[in-house]
Design an enzyme around this catalytic site. Structure first.
Site, short mmCIF file in Angstrom:
data_model
loop_
_atom_site.label_atom_id
_atom_site.label_comp_id
_atom_site.label_asym_id
_atom_site.label_seq_id
_atom_site.Cartn_x
_atom_site.Cartn_y
_atom_site.Cartn_z
N SER A 34 1.43 6.35 2.58
CA SER A 34 2.00 7.37 3.51
C SER A 34 3.21 7.82 2.74
O SER A 34 3.84 7.38 1.98
CB SER A 34 2.54 6.66 4.71
OG SER A 34 1.44 6.00 5.43
N GLU A 91 -4.76 8.72 18.01
CA GLU A 91 -5.58 9.78 18.31
C GLU A 91 -6.43 10.28 17.04
O GLU A 91 -7.43 10.81 17.10
CB GLU A 91 -4.01 10.95 18.26
CG GLU A 91 -3.43 10.89 19.36
CD GLU A 91 -2.15 9.54 19.16
OE1 GLU A 91 -2.12 9.10 18.20
OE2 GLU A 91 -1.48 9.59 20.50
N GLU A 110 -9.09 -1.43 6.08
CA GLU A 110 -7.78 -1.50 6.56
C GLU A 110 -8.11 -1.93 8.11
O GLU A 110 -7.56 -2.71 8.79
CB GLU A 110 -6.83 -0.51 6.23
CG GLU A 110 -5.56 -0.69 7.18
CD GLU A 110 -4.42 0.44 6.65
OE1 GLU A 110 -4.90 1.28 6.14
OE2 GLU A 110 -3.28 0.26 6.68
N SER A 118 4.79 -1.38 3.96
CA SER A 118 4.88 -2.78 4.42
C SER A 118 4.89 -3.80 3.41
O SER A 118 4.19 -3.42 2.28
CB SER A 118 3.85 -3.32 5.26
OG SER A 118 3.83 -2.41 6.55
N GLN A 140 0.82 -1.25 0.06
CA GLN A 140 -0.13 0.04 -0.08
C GLN A 140 0.71 1.21 0.05
O GLN A 140 1.50 1.54 1.01
CB GLN A 140 -0.96 0.06 1.31
CG GLN A 140 -1.92 0.94 1.31
CD GLN A 140 -2.33 0.95 2.87
OE1 GLN A 140 -1.71 0.49 3.87
NE2 GLN A 140 -3.71 1.58 2.92
C1 LIG Z 1 4.30 -1.03 11.31
C2 LIG Z 1 3.72 -0.13 10.47
C3 LIG Z 1 3.54 -0.36 9.07
C4 LIG Z 1 2.86 0.51 8.25
N1 LIG Z 1 2.66 0.03 7.07
C5 LIG Z 1 2.12 0.93 5.89
C6 LIG Z 1 1.88 0.54 4.72
O1 LIG Z 1 2.19 -0.33 4.23
N2 LIG Z 1 1.55 1.40 3.79
C7 LIG Z 1 1.22 2.88 4.27
O2 LIG Z 1 0.90 3.71 3.23
N3 LIG Z 1 1.67 3.21 5.41
C8 LIG Z 1 2.04 2.42 6.37
N4 LIG Z 1 2.17 2.74 7.78
C9 LIG Z 1 2.24 4.22 8.07
C10 LIG Z 1 0.90 4.69 8.92
O3 LIG Z 1 -0.14 4.58 8.19
C11 LIG Z 1 1.63 6.07 9.22
O4 LIG Z 1 2.55 5.98 9.89
C12 LIG Z 1 0.34 6.74 10.08
O5 LIG Z 1 -0.75 7.17 9.22
C13 LIG Z 1 0.81 7.87 10.98
O6 LIG Z 1 1.32 8.95 10.13
P1 LIG Z 1 3.03 9.69 10.19
O7 LIG Z 1 3.59 8.48 10.79
O8 LIG Z 1 3.23 10.63 9.37
O9 LIG Z 1 2.69 10.36 11.60
P2 LIG Z 1 1.91 11.88 11.79
O10 LIG Z 1 0.72 12.07 11.04
O11 LIG Z 1 3.19 12.87 11.55
O12 LIG Z 1 1.63 11.99 13.24
C14 LIG Z 1 2.62 11.93 14.32
C15 LIG Z 1 1.75 12.03 15.80
O13 LIG Z 1 0.89 13.25 15.73
C16 LIG Z 1 -0.49 12.81 16.04
N5 LIG Z 1 -1.41 13.75 15.13
C17 LIG Z 1 -1.32 14.09 13.93
N6 LIG Z 1 -2.35 14.91 13.47
C18 LIG Z 1 -3.30 15.08 14.78
C19 LIG Z 1 -4.57 15.58 15.10
N7 LIG Z 1 -5.16 16.21 14.03
N8 LIG Z 1 -4.96 15.49 16.14
C20 LIG Z 1 -4.16 14.74 17.26
N9 LIG Z 1 -3.01 14.00 17.14
C21 LIG Z 1 -2.64 14.23 15.70
C22 LIG Z 1 -0.49 11.46 15.56
O14 LIG Z 1 -1.55 10.83 16.19
C23 LIG Z 1 0.83 10.90 15.88
O15 LIG Z 1 0.65 10.41 17.15
C24 LIG Z 1 2.83 1.94 8.49
C25 LIG Z 1 3.04 2.19 9.85
C26 LIG Z 1 3.45 1.36 10.86
C27 LIG Z 1 3.96 1.55 12.25
#
Ligand SMILES: Cc1cc2nc3c(=O)[nH]c(=O)nc-3n(C[C@H](O)[C@H](O)[C@H](O)COP(=O)(O)OP(=O)(O)OC[C@H]3O[C@@H](n4cnc5c(N)ncnc54)[C@H](O)[C@@H]3O)c2cc1C
Length: 391
Positions: free
Chosen positions: A114, A361, A229, A146, A111
């Site tokens: 991100s 969150e 998902e 992933s 997928q």
């Molecule tokens: C094991 C694992 C597998 C994954 N596999 C995939 C994959 O296969 N494909 C893919 O596309 N993605 C994948 N991801 C990515 C995952 O979907 C993202 O990490 C996730 O959506 C969070 O985005 P970010 O890491 O950019 O964090 P951010 O969006 O930068 O968030 C950082 C922190 O801020 C908080 N935050 C952000 N906005 C707000 C708000 N408006 N209000 C309150 N809190 C907020 C978040 O909750 C988080 O705690 C994977 C992640 C992990 C850990």
């Protein structure tokens, strides 16, 4: 033959009488199962299903329990997200092309959602797709992908119109992971392994036939994937199964670990696991009546919380042995294997549960707004063209 439970069970037994898994390879058996409509019984005939009610799948699964099964850790994105999205938005040719090898595990999916600057706020993503005749040319970077190192195909959301607000300028594609310009680089996780990757897309040419849904309608298609998902990640362990099963095994096998305090905490988690399991069963019943709704967010939130608490207590109960995780060998994960691994691995891997598939969150916000009907968070960028957003 009717498609009631008894009829389906009889049909599954008849299938088994004609297809001996001992004399076929696992892939041959899974292909035959798909062709007999017993892959996912609620899908249409010819696409791995029988047009039966979704709940009837359990009957078939029970009858075929001792036969070759999928490695769900490897196929989770294909089965949980790609299949329902392709069924809902794919053309006839796309469904014909993709669903069978996806089900048999001959083609693995990942997928590409991100990005370094677009996770929780996925609609801000910047990977561009520009139309060139019958093709689209894709440039950008994805992250945390992933299984990209195994994947034959990917679910890809890209920006096709920067002049409209962020949710409206997106288009959804199937990305050919073998196309020139796709580069996959490993990222190491807290477990030491590289289960996910960075993916660089440079001048990747995708035929328009790989577009899923209308140009500009990518957000709606992506929402369908994300809702599926959340349900897929939430798992469907039976009573006392899943991560709970691992901790119960430790409790039964090690009487010396039993204290009043641990017993009390274990019981508390058992009750929560049961509530989560029953809420999941209710959600799946709702799914039988239509598409997954925002309730899936509650399910995924509860699952992540529970998995982290249970895996924490598991480590605590096993004392030194629980803390003994020391396998930091850098390796490409073959599969996410919660149950064939030790408590230390489970504890570390469960940390990702509250991030992957939407952070806790964000899920709380969805529940507040869409389930409880509380006032929405202010969204200043809703009507601003994406190209004018500060980044
Ligand atoms: C094991 C694992 C597998 C994954 N596999 C995939 C994959 O296969 N494909 C893919 O596309 N993605 C994948 N991801 C990515 C995952 O979907 C993202 O990490 C996730 O959506 C969070 O985005 P970010 O890491 O950019 O964090 P951010 O969006 O930068 O968030 C950082 C922190 O801020 C908080 N935050 C952000 N906005 C707000 C708000 N408006 N209000 C309150 N809190 C907020 C978040 O909750 C988080 O705690 C994977 C992640 C992990 C850990």
């Amino acid at each position: 033959m009717t498609l009631d439970e008894a009829g389906l069970a009889a049909r599954a037994r008849a299938f088994l009488a004609e297809h001996d898994p001992e004399s076929m390879t696992p892939v041959e058996f899974l292909r035959a199962r798909f062709d007999a409509g017993m892959a996912w019984v609620h899908f249409p005939e010819g696409l791995g299903g029988l047009g039966a009610p979704r709940g009837a799948q359990a009957v078939v699964d029970r009858e075929l329990a001792g036969t070759p099964q999928h490695d769900v850790g490897r196929l989770a994105i294909g089965l949980g997200m790609a299949a329902p999205t392709i069924l809902a938005f794919g053309t006839g040719e796309q469904r014909e092309r993709f669903l069978r090898p996806l089900w048999t595990g001959e083609e693995i999916w990942c997928q590409l959602f991100s990005e370094p600057g677009a996770g929780s706020d996925l609609a801000t993503l910047a990977t561009r797709a520009v139309r060139d005749g019958d093709e689209w040319v894709v440039d950008g970077q994805k992250v945390w992908t992933s299984s990209a190192h195994h994947a034959r195909w990917a679910l890809l959301v890209a920006r096709t119109d920067p002049d409209v607000p962020k949710h409206r300028g997106l288009t959804y594609f199937v990305c050919d992971m073998r196309a020139p310009g796709v580069e996959v680089r490993p990222l190491r996780q807290i477990t030491g392994e590289a289960e996910f990757n960075e993916v660089f897309l440079t001048g990747v040419r995708l035929p328009d036939s790989l577009r899923l849904g209308e140009a500009g309608d990518g957000w709606r298609v992506a929402q369908a994937t994300l809702m599926n998902e959340r349900v897929a990640i939430s798992g469907s362990a039976g009573r006392g199964g899943g991560v709970m099963g691992a901790i119960l095994d430790a409790w039964r096998a090690r009487p010396e670990l039993r204290t009043h305090d641990l017993h009390r905490r274990l019981l508390g988690l058992w009750v929560e696991a049961e509530v989560t399991r029953l809420a999941g069963a209710r959600l799946r019943e709702q799914l039988a009546a239509g598409a997954p709704g925002p309730e899936g967010s509650g399910m995924k939130l509860a699952f992540a919380r529970l998995n982290q608490q249970v895996s924490g207590l598991d480590v605590e109960m096993r004392r030194e042995e629980g803390l003994a995780y020391d396998d930091w060998t850098f390796r490409r994960s073959e599969s996410v294997d919660f149950f064939g691994r030790d408590a230390g691995y489970r504890y570390l891997r469960a940390k990702g549960n509250s991030i992957e598939g939407g952070t806790s969150e964000i899920l709380r916000t969805i529940i507040a707004e869409r389930v409880l009907g509380l006032p929405a968070e202010p969204r200043a960028d809703k009507d601003v063209p994406w190209k004018d957003l500060p980044r």
